[in-house]
Design a protein around this motif. Structure first.
Motif, PDB file in Angstrom:
ATOM      1  N   VAL A  29      36.928  43.319  45.895  1.00  0.00           N
ATOM      2  CA  VAL A  29      35.669  44.051  46.059  1.00  0.00           C
ATOM      3  C   VAL A  29      34.814  43.940  44.804  1.00  0.00           C
ATOM      4  N   SER A  30      35.416  44.115  43.642  1.00  0.00           N
ATOM      5  CA  SER A  30      34.645  44.061  42.398  1.00  0.00           C
ATOM      6  C   SER A  30      34.050  42.683  42.154  1.00  0.00           C
ATOM      7  N   SER A  31      34.718  41.639  42.612  1.00  0.00           N
ATOM      8  CA  SER A  31      34.212  40.292  42.383  1.00  0.00           C
ATOM      9  C   SER A  31      32.895  40.047  43.106  1.00  0.00           C
ATOM     10  N   ALA A  32      32.619  40.830  44.144  1.00  0.00           N
ATOM     11  CA  ALA A  32      31.321  40.765  44.817  1.00  0.00           C
ATOM     12  C   ALA A  32      30.398  41.879  44.366  1.00  0.00           C
ATOM     13  N   ALA A  33      30.967  43.058  44.102  1.00  0.00           N
ATOM     14  CA  ALA A  33      30.143  44.209  43.734  1.00  0.00           C
ATOM     15  C   ALA A  33      29.486  44.026  42.372  1.00  0.00           C
ATOM     16  N   GLU A  34      30.191  43.415  41.417  1.00  0.00           N
ATOM     17  CA  GLU A  34      29.647  43.292  40.074  1.00  0.00           C
ATOM     18  C   GLU A  34      28.434  42.368  40.017  1.00  0.00           C
TER      19      GLU A  34
END
Length: 245
Positions: free
Chosen positions: A211-216
């Motif tokens: 998730v963080s790899s897209a959210a960031e």
């Protein structure tokens, strides 16, 4: 609408990591991405097309397929690419790490893309001379330069040369995935306009987590202080217009 313009079903990393369509859509839902452009690499053209077609068959309203151009000793791939486009694929991906971008390899693909009205998303690995040649020789082909010129680039001169190329060549768009110096995206909006920039996650990635790899990277765009109109274009409007999505 938020469109992630750069998502891998099969990556170009050492393990050629694959992600099922379900994982891509789960990340999209968690982050707030409406649609994603998906493709596979580190495989031959036929298999890459089959992977993207299967993913889109599962989620036709969420995923947009690109074909992957990679010459094969056993057969030509131009016919396979043309058939994929006729079946609804919206673009073609090339990668300098797997295929030299010489006249006898890249030019037939660019000619086909121009004739059929789809863009070529190309990872040039920093070789902007190759990008300049292709943009110049095929002015009717829409060229998307991946990663602002080079993946995870920390060379401002190279990224600015990528923007200069887009300034010189109106058929060039810039892909803002895999960017670790996000201020260059704001500079890009000022220099070539938001309508020539496409946001992407270059995902999925497990580091730090899916998730963080897209959210960031999404957060980075929203922290640039762009106007609401420019932000909307970078995050999806440009891709929607370019791909008819």
């Amino acid at each position: 609408m938020v469109i992630d313009a750069h998502v891998h079903l099969k990556h170009g990393d050492a393990a050629a990591t694959e992600y099922p369509a379900e994982t891509v859509v789960q990340v999209m839902d968690a982050v707030g991405i409406d649609r994603s452009v998906v493709f596979a690499m580190s495989t031959d053209t036929r298999h890459a097309i089959e992977m993207a077609a299967a993913a889109v068959a599962q989620f036709p309203d969420r995923l947009i397929p690109y074909a992957y151009a990679l010459p094969h000793y056993e057969r030509p791939v131009i016919d396979e690419l043309a058939e994929a486009i006729r079946l609804g694929f919206r673009g073609i991906k090339l990668h300098i790490g797997e295929c030299r971008l010489t006249t006898y390899l890249a030019d037939p693909v660019f000619r086909l893309a121009g004739d059929m009205g789809v863009p070529c998303l190309v990872d040039f690995g920093g070789d902007l001379k190759a990008a300049e040649r292709l943009a110049t020789d095929f002015p009717d082909t829409k060229l998307i330069v991946a990663h602002f010129g080079r993946y995870l680039c920390t060379d401002p001169l190279l990224m600015r040369e990528c923007l200069a190329l887009a300034e010189r060549r109106p058929n060039v768009w810039v892909d803002a995935s895999g960017v670790v110096m996000p201020w260059i995206i704001a500079e890009g909006v000022r220099r070539i306009g938001a309508a020539r920039l496409l946001w992407g996650s270059d995902g999925p990635h497990v580091m730090p987590d899916l998730v963080s790899s897209a959210a960031e990277p999404l957060r980075q765009i929203r922290a640039l202080g762009l106007t609401s109109e420019d932000e909307a274009m970078v995050l999806g409007g440009t891709a929607a217009g370019l791909l008819g999505a």
